[in-house]
Design an enzyme around this catalytic site. Structure first.
Site, PDB file in Angstrom:
ATOM      1  N   GLU A 102      30.768  18.596 -23.860  1.00 42.93           N
ATOM      2  CA  GLU A 102      32.235  18.919 -23.398  1.00 42.93           C
ATOM      3  C   GLU A 102      33.253  18.018 -24.399  1.00 42.93           C
ATOM      4  O   GLU A 102      32.640  16.796 -24.719  1.00 42.93           O
ATOM      5  CB  GLU A 102      32.162  18.885 -21.699  1.00 42.93           C
ATOM      6  CG  GLU A 102      31.621  20.396 -21.427  1.00 42.93           C
ATOM      7  CD  GLU A 102      32.735  21.579 -21.585  1.00 42.93           C
ATOM      8  OE1 GLU A 102      33.736  21.175 -22.174  1.00 42.93           O
ATOM      9  OE2 GLU A 102      33.377  22.392 -20.835  1.00 42.93           O
ATOM     10  N   ASP A 103      34.279  18.567 -24.702  1.00 44.36           N
ATOM     11  CA  ASP A 103      35.602  17.713 -24.772  1.00 44.36           C
ATOM     12  C   ASP A 103      35.770  17.100 -23.112  1.00 44.36           C
ATOM     13  O   ASP A 103      36.126  15.919 -23.534  1.00 44.36           O
ATOM     14  CB  ASP A 103      36.480  18.089 -25.647  1.00 44.36           C
ATOM     15  CG  ASP A 103      36.997  19.708 -25.116  1.00 44.36           C
ATOM     16  OD1 ASP A 103      36.133  20.054 -23.931  1.00 44.36           O
ATOM     17  OD2 ASP A 103      37.878  20.024 -25.387  1.00 44.36           O
ATOM     18  N   ASP A 106      37.393  18.751 -16.364  1.00 44.95           N
ATOM     19  CA  ASP A 106      38.173  18.852 -15.396  1.00 44.95           C
ATOM     20  C   ASP A 106      38.278  19.109 -13.839  1.00 44.95           C
ATOM     21  O   ASP A 106      37.614  18.439 -13.186  1.00 44.95           O
ATOM     22  CB  ASP A 106      39.525  19.203 -15.842  1.00 44.95           C
ATOM     23  CG  ASP A 106      40.998  18.979 -15.102  1.00 44.95           C
ATOM     24  OD1 ASP A 106      41.087  18.422 -14.895  1.00 44.95           O
ATOM     25  OD2 ASP A 106      42.053  19.858 -15.458  1.00 44.95           O
ATOM     26  N   LYS A 134      37.629  13.958 -15.919  1.00 43.60           N
ATOM     27  CA  LYS A 134      38.367  13.417 -15.089  1.00 43.60           C
ATOM     28  C   LYS A 134      38.055  13.733 -13.584  1.00 43.60           C
ATOM     29  O   LYS A 134      37.921  14.318 -12.739  1.00 43.60           O
ATOM     30  CB  LYS A 134      39.539  14.351 -14.908  1.00 43.60           C
ATOM     31  CG  LYS A 134      40.869  14.391 -15.819  1.00 43.60           C
ATOM     32  CD  LYS A 134      41.499  15.302 -15.814  1.00 43.60           C
ATOM     33  CE  LYS A 134      42.494  15.759 -17.271  1.00 43.60           C
ATOM     34  NZ  LYS A 134      43.431  16.247 -17.802  1.00 43.60           N
ATOM     35  N   PHE A 155      46.885  14.987 -18.531  1.00 40.30           N
ATOM     36  CA  PHE A 155      47.120  16.203 -19.817  1.00 40.30           C
ATOM     37  C   PHE A 155      46.718  15.777 -21.076  1.00 40.30           C
ATOM     38  O   PHE A 155      48.299  14.665 -21.247  1.00 40.30           O
ATOM     39  CB  PHE A 155      48.024  17.126 -19.681  1.00 40.30           C
ATOM     40  CG  PHE A 155      47.717  18.474 -21.427  1.00 40.30           C
ATOM     41  CD1 PHE A 155      46.880  19.230 -20.757  1.00 40.30           C
ATOM     42  CD2 PHE A 155      48.071  18.245 -21.867  1.00 40.30           C
ATOM     43  CE1 PHE A 155      46.112  20.334 -21.763  1.00 40.30           C
ATOM     44  CE2 PHE A 155      47.913  19.540 -23.076  1.00 40.30           C
ATOM     45  CZ  PHE A 155      46.759  20.169 -22.845  1.00 40.30           C
ATOM     46  N   VAL A 156      45.762  15.283 -21.764  1.00 40.58           N
ATOM     47  CA  VAL A 156      45.262  14.382 -22.713  1.00 40.58           C
ATOM     48  C   VAL A 156      45.458  15.903 -24.435  1.00 40.58           C
ATOM     49  O   VAL A 156      45.148  16.400 -24.056  1.00 40.58           O
ATOM     50  CB  VAL A 156      44.647  13.220 -22.474  1.00 40.58           C
ATOM     51  CG1 VAL A 156      45.099  12.395 -21.336  1.00 40.58           C
ATOM     52  CG2 VAL A 156      43.011  14.383 -22.630  1.00 40.58           C
ATOM     53  N   ASP A 162      43.371  19.794 -27.272  1.00 38.72           N
ATOM     54  CA  ASP A 162      44.521  20.246 -28.383  1.00 38.72           C
ATOM     55  C   ASP A 162      45.666  20.350 -27.621  1.00 38.72           C
ATOM     56  O   ASP A 162      45.622  20.947 -26.044  1.00 38.72           O
ATOM     57  CB  ASP A 162      44.206  21.634 -29.214  1.00 38.72           C
ATOM     58  CG  ASP A 162      44.053  22.808 -28.211  1.00 38.72           C
ATOM     59  OD1 ASP A 162      43.176  23.088 -27.357  1.00 38.72           O
ATOM     60  OD2 ASP A 162      45.019  23.876 -28.499  1.00 38.72           O
ATOM     61  N   ARG A 168      44.166  17.813 -32.333  1.00 42.12           N
ATOM     62  CA  ARG A 168      42.755  18.731 -32.020  1.00 42.12           C
ATOM     63  C   ARG A 168      42.776  16.978 -32.975  1.00 42.12           C
ATOM     64  O   ARG A 168      41.259  16.281 -33.173  1.00 42.12           O
ATOM     65  CB  ARG A 168      42.288  19.406 -33.065  1.00 42.12           C
ATOM     66  CG  ARG A 168      42.112  20.529 -31.499  1.00 42.12           C
ATOM     67  CD  ARG A 168      41.086  21.378 -31.842  1.00 42.12           C
ATOM     68  NE  ARG A 168      41.803  23.245 -31.241  1.00 42.12           N
ATOM     69  CZ  ARG A 168      41.321  23.297 -30.091  1.00 42.12           C
ATOM     70  NH1 ARG A 168      40.558  22.301 -29.537  1.00 42.12           N
ATOM     71  NH2 ARG A 168      41.300  24.432 -29.691  1.00 42.12           N
TER      72      ARG A 168
HETATM   73  P1  5GP Z   1      37.737  22.678 -16.537  1.00 40.94           P
HETATM   74  O1  5GP Z   1      37.189  23.893 -16.426  1.00 40.94           O
HETATM   75  O2  5GP Z   1      36.944  21.909 -16.773  1.00 40.94           O
HETATM   76  O3  5GP Z   1      38.550  22.501 -15.763  1.00 40.94           O
HETATM   77  O4  5GP Z   1      38.533  22.489 -17.671  1.00 40.94           O
HETATM   78  C1  5GP Z   1      38.246  22.642 -19.207  1.00 40.94           C
HETATM   79  C2  5GP Z   1      37.985  22.929 -20.010  1.00 40.94           C
HETATM   80  O5  5GP Z   1      40.095  22.825 -19.603  1.00 40.94           O
HETATM   81  C3  5GP Z   1      37.818  22.006 -21.346  1.00 40.94           C
HETATM   82  O6  5GP Z   1      37.044  22.394 -21.931  1.00 40.94           O
HETATM   83  C4  5GP Z   1      39.380  22.120 -22.438  1.00 40.94           C
HETATM   84  O7  5GP Z   1      39.541  22.857 -22.439  1.00 40.94           O
HETATM   85  C5  5GP Z   1      40.720  22.254 -20.635  1.00 40.94           C
HETATM   86  N1  5GP Z   1      41.426  21.212 -20.374  1.00 40.94           N
HETATM   87  C6  5GP Z   1      41.231  19.860 -18.475  1.00 40.94           C
HETATM   88  N2  5GP Z   1      41.883  19.371 -19.027  1.00 40.94           N
HETATM   89  C7  5GP Z   1      42.318  18.937 -20.709  1.00 40.94           C
HETATM   90  C8  5GP Z   1      43.237  18.125 -21.014  1.00 40.94           C
HETATM   91  O8  5GP Z   1      43.645  16.842 -20.356  1.00 40.94           O
HETATM   92  N3  5GP Z   1      43.884  18.022 -22.237  1.00 40.94           N
HETATM   93  C9  5GP Z   1      43.596  19.465 -23.054  1.00 40.94           C
HETATM   94  N4  5GP Z   1      43.289  19.023 -24.217  1.00 40.94           N
HETATM   95  N5  5GP Z   1      42.922  20.738 -22.263  1.00 40.94           N
HETATM   96  C10 5GP Z   1      42.452  20.839 -21.336  1.00 40.94           C
END
Ligand code: 5GP
Length: 178
Positions: A102-103, A106, A134, A155-156, A162, A168
């Site tokens: 995963e990138d 969150d 996070k 938010f990064v 992106d 990106r």
């Molecule tokens: P989750 O399902 O864990 O809440 O979120 C995962 C996805 O949300 C990540 O794969 C990403 O695409 C997006 N995301 C969550 N936080 C950020 C952030 O700080 N920056 C960006 N660019 N995308 C985020």
């Protein structure tokens, strides 16, 4: 690097490229020890993980495979919780040691969805490796075993991440200016 404007938002340098690289070096070492001789299947989650996947693969000198899937899960700057099925997963998963790349993790909703979908295919094991995590936003109890960099709840962008399609390609990690 200085401030960058992407669409309507401004971002400032947060984690330098050298620090990101060092964190990926360390993570590759961790995965080498754990998976050497197990021929793991890495599954990169597109679009964001393309950068992390490539950087990690360059550093992993063990026998392994990599493939990519797509899940739709995010709009704008906050997590929506809306996810769809894994798109593009054609590999046989049964009996394999799988590492999801995963990138960023969150809330963990995306990771939960992916793990649920993978469980139907009976892998030997599944773990998560993420470029960014996070901890303050995380709402699941699945352990995120392999984390390159832990960041606060902001938010990064950059290094594959992106804001509505932009950012990106930026080196290092940049943080939103509130
Ligand atoms: P989750 O399902 O864990 O809440 O979120 C995962 C996805 O949300 C990540 O794969 C990403 O695409 C997006 N995301 C969550 N936080 C950020 C952030 O700080 N920056 C960006 N660019 N995308 C985020």
């Amino acid at each position: 690097m200085s401030r960058v404007k992407l669409h309507d938002l401004e971002f400032e340098p947060f984690i330098p490229e050298a620090e990101v690289n060092a964190a990926v070096d360390r993570l590759a070492g961790e995965l080498r020890v754990k998976y050497d001789g197990k021929r793991p299947l890495f599954i990169g989650v597109l679009n964001g993980a393309f950068f992390f996947a490539a950087e990690l693969m360059k550093r992993l000198d063990i026998e392994c495979e990599i493939t990519f899937v797509k899940v739709a899960s995010y709009l704008g700057t906050s997590s929506t919780g809306r996810v769809t099925d894994l798109i593009g997963l054609n590999e046989r998963i049964e009996g394999r040691h799988v590492v999801v790349l995963e990138d960023i993790v969150d809330t963990g909703n995306t990771v939960k969805h992916i793990l649920d979908a993978l469980a139907d295919h009976h892998p030997a094991s599944v773990s998560i490796a993420t470029l960014l995590f996070k901890p303050d936003a995380y709402k699941q109890d699945i352990p995120i075993e392999h984390v390159a960099v832990r960041i606060p709840n902001a938010f990064v962008v950059g290094s594959g991440l992106d804001h509505d399609g932009l950012g990106r390609n930026l080196p290092g990690i940049l943080r939103i200016i509130q």
